[in-house]
Design an enzyme around this catalytic site. Structure first.
Site: not given
Length: 370
Positions: A88-94, A113, A206
């Site tokens: 899912e990732g650190h910040f959220g979803k796209v 995002k 990154d």
């Protein structure tokens, strides 16, 4: 160490927010995740610019803009030592949306995002910094910022970016037969985007194939600025103090040992990215997979310690299969132990351009491979 050019560029076109919140919280006939609010503004679509001054032209009548949710997917952030895989990732979803200010079905696709609910204050701060950085960037090889929209009285802020249809190089290359010359063209464009970023005193932190997106078969764009930092005027590096997972297999020695990030630290990451491209992003040859073969299976901080020991001994990723010796030497130049010995992106651009022209006319059978 060579410093990037000082500030003083021409200002990019002004990109206004896509709208302001309204009381309407849904779009009739749509299903899916929470939608951005319906909003109003006066103006043309985001890509319309005044050629004289770069400012947005205005229409007399307000246009209604609606973001219709179509497809939702998760973003892989791969910050830590776990290697390849989804998440899912650190910040959220796209999410993929249609930006349709005229509400007549003629809009364009955009990527929206959104932060996960219940995220920490640290992630919220990093998210806002990413938005502020993206607002200042305008380059053909960097994903373009379109604006922001908010919901629930500014509690939820969504970042709106251009939609890059072919996805990341990490996902694209294993499925397509891409020549060495084309790989070198992509590498050249990555360096052009990074040279621009450094000219504004930002470091990416990154850079990896997963964060390079393909607009079409000939143009790539750098994305994901969630870890980007601004190097203060008069300083040579940024020291990262906050905790959090990091893409350690793409990091230079000084990043792992001292949490120092120079402009040249991004050059090291580019060398790893070029390695990925030359292996066509084969997961069995990925940087995490190859480094773990070299250091042995470990967990947590022990992985970083063994990786530091390996790099201190001068060991580096091996030459990809069928990689010409001169290109592998260039990769190793990017992995010089001393940051000041690595080439700058402005130096890499003409080198890669010359390689692209050379290998465009050569058959693979005559490559001088390592």
């Amino acid at each position: 160490m060579a410093r990037p050019p000082q500030r003083g560029r021409a200002a990019p076109p002004v990109v206004p927010p896509l709208g302001t919140p309204s009381t309407n919280t849904s779009t009739p006939g749509c299903t899916g995740p929470a939608r951005p609010e319906e909003a109003r503004r006066e103006g043309k679509k985001p890509d319309d610019t005044d050629p004289q001054n770069g400012a947005r032209e205005r229409d007399a009548a307000p246009l209604r803009q609606v973001l219709l949710p179509l497809v939702t997917w998760r973003v892989s952030w791969l910050r830590g030592c776990g290697g390849e895989g989804g998440g899912e990732g650190h910040f959220g979803k796209v999410s993929l949306y249609c930006y349709d200010p005229a509400n007549d079905g003629t809009g364009e696709m955009v990527a929206v995002k959104s932060l996960k609910s219940g995220c920490s204050q640290q992630l919220l701060t990093s998210w806002k910094k990413e938005i502020e950085i993206l607002k200042t960037l305008y380059h053909e090889n960097i994903v373009k910022y379109k604006g922001c929209c908010s919901e629930q009285g500014e509690k939820i802020v969504q970042l709106i970016m251009e939609y890059v249809p072919l996805g990341s190089l990490r996902d694209y290359l294993p499925k397509h037969n891409v020549s060495l010359a084309h790989i070198l063209l992509f590498a050249q464009q990555i360096c052009e985007g990074m040279a621009y970023l450094h000219s504004l005193h930002y470091i990416h932190r990154d850079l990896a194939a997963r964060n390079v997106l393909l607009e079409n078969e000939n143009i790539v764009k750098i994305g994901d600025f969630g870890l980007a930092k601004a190097i203060p005027e008069g300083h040579e590096y940024y020291r990262v103090c906050e905790d959090g997972d990091s893409p350690v297999f793409w990091y230079a020695v000084e990043c792992l040992k001292e949490c120092k990030f120079y402009y040249a630290s991004d050059v090291w990451s580019f060398g790893v990215t070029l390695y990925e491209l030359l292996t066509r992003c084969d997961s069995s040859q990925s940087p995490p997979a190859r480094f773990i073969e070299m250091i042995g299976m470990t967990q947590g901080q022990m992985t970083v310690l063994r990786l530091i020991e390996l790099l201190d001994r001068g060991e580096r990723l091996p030459s990809p299969k069928d990689c010409p010796c001169e290109i592998y030497r260039l990769m190793k130049n990017c992995w010089e132990f001393e940051a000041s010995f690595r080439p700058a992106f402005t130096n890499l651009v003409p080198i890669l351009k010359a390689f692209h022209e050379k290998y465009k006319t050569q058959a693979p059978s005559v490559f001088n491979v390592c």
